[in-house]
Design an enzyme around this catalytic site. Sequence first.
Site, PDB file in Angstrom:
ATOM      1  N   GLN A 106      -6.747   1.848   5.477  1.00  0.00           N
ATOM      2  CA  GLN A 106      -6.740   1.264   4.135  1.00  0.00           C
ATOM      3  C   GLN A 106      -7.540  -0.033   4.136  1.00  0.00           C
ATOM      4  O   GLN A 106      -7.739  -0.639   3.094  1.00  0.00           O
ATOM      5  CB  GLN A 106      -5.302   0.947   3.715  1.00  0.00           C
ATOM      6  CG  GLN A 106      -4.440   2.172   3.610  1.00  0.00           C
ATOM      7  CD  GLN A 106      -2.978   1.775   3.471  1.00  0.00           C
ATOM      8  OE1 GLN A 106      -2.478   1.560   2.377  1.00  0.00           O
ATOM      9  NE2 GLN A 106      -2.298   1.665   4.592  1.00  0.00           N
ATOM     10  N   HIS A 124      -9.890   3.001   1.135  1.00  0.00           N
ATOM     11  CA  HIS A 124     -10.103   2.065   0.022  1.00  0.00           C
ATOM     12  C   HIS A 124     -11.505   1.457   0.023  1.00  0.00           C
ATOM     13  O   HIS A 124     -11.706   0.388  -0.537  1.00  0.00           O
ATOM     14  CB  HIS A 124      -9.048   0.955   0.058  1.00  0.00           C
ATOM     15  CG  HIS A 124      -7.677   1.449  -0.285  1.00  0.00           C
ATOM     16  ND1 HIS A 124      -6.517   0.845   0.142  1.00  0.00           N
ATOM     17  CD2 HIS A 124      -7.272   2.508  -1.026  1.00  0.00           C
ATOM     18  CE1 HIS A 124      -5.464   1.515  -0.312  1.00  0.00           C
ATOM     19  NE2 HIS A 124      -5.895   2.523  -1.016  1.00  0.00           N
TER      20      HIS A 124
END
Length: 254
Positions: A106, A124
């Site tokens: 992430q 992300h």
Amino acid sequence: MTLMPWERELAPIAERLRVGARTTVLTGAGVSTGSGVPPFRGDEGLWRRYRPETLATPAACQRDPGLGWDWYDWRRQLVAGCEPNRAHAVLAAWTRHDPTMRLITQNVDGLHERAGSERVIRFHGSLWEVGCWDRCPSSPARWSDLTVPFPVLPPTCRYCGGLLRPGVVWFGEGIDPTVLADSEAATACELFLTIGTSALVYPAAGLVARARERGAFTVEINPDETPVSDHVDLVLRGTAEAILDAIEPHSAAR
Ligand code: NAD
Ligand code: ZN
């Protein structure tokens, strides 16, 4: 030598970490705190000084691109001055030596790649990629830009001269469908490690439950309790850098 409680628990992980055993690792901001990159939450969290809804949303950055870019430019400078730590190094060694290993992060800091990890699934996006705000027709969806610091803020698109945007996924934006599909495929594994994530941000936070449902042995590595702590097979309470360093000599994934 005093044994830390988690040091007794390494055997079930180490014996599963064989080359070809299909291990998937999900990392969050906690793997980078040992490098000096602040997490979003917790005492040193970035959100203590900046509210996410003020900065990490399309609306906020459109309303005030200068402020949004000040924040991203500051984060790029901060990360540029940091080095990957032992946690990044151990994971990099595993990805290089085991082609069935999947690493989903992430994090947007690029430290896994700098440590030499291969096939990183960037859930992300990345601080080191940018895109055209208006998606002008001649520009690719994202491209790499390592300029630190940007001489002029906000930086402009090299294709149309309009506004640039960071290549990260903002709150309220969807995850790239290819990344979602690759992550879902990676939950079909034998061992799933969730490391240094507060497990609050979906859909990434749902991957560990999905892996367990599909039969994986699931492990959390985090110094603090999280919402998934009660739903994994094993919890190792400690830092990513200390625990991965301790597992590495036992692993056969080298
Ligand atoms: P988070 O900030 O919400 O949580 C960090 C977690 O790491 C906490 O549970 C904390 O207990 C744990 N932690 C702290 N130090 C640790 C250590 N040394 N070892 C292991 N665990 C440790 O982070 P998150 O869950 O990744 O949050 C989600 C969002 O934050 C992501 O979307 C990500 O893009 C963004 N983010 C990324 C970075 C980065 O790229 N380094 C930094 C901050 C936030
Ligand atoms: Zn453009």
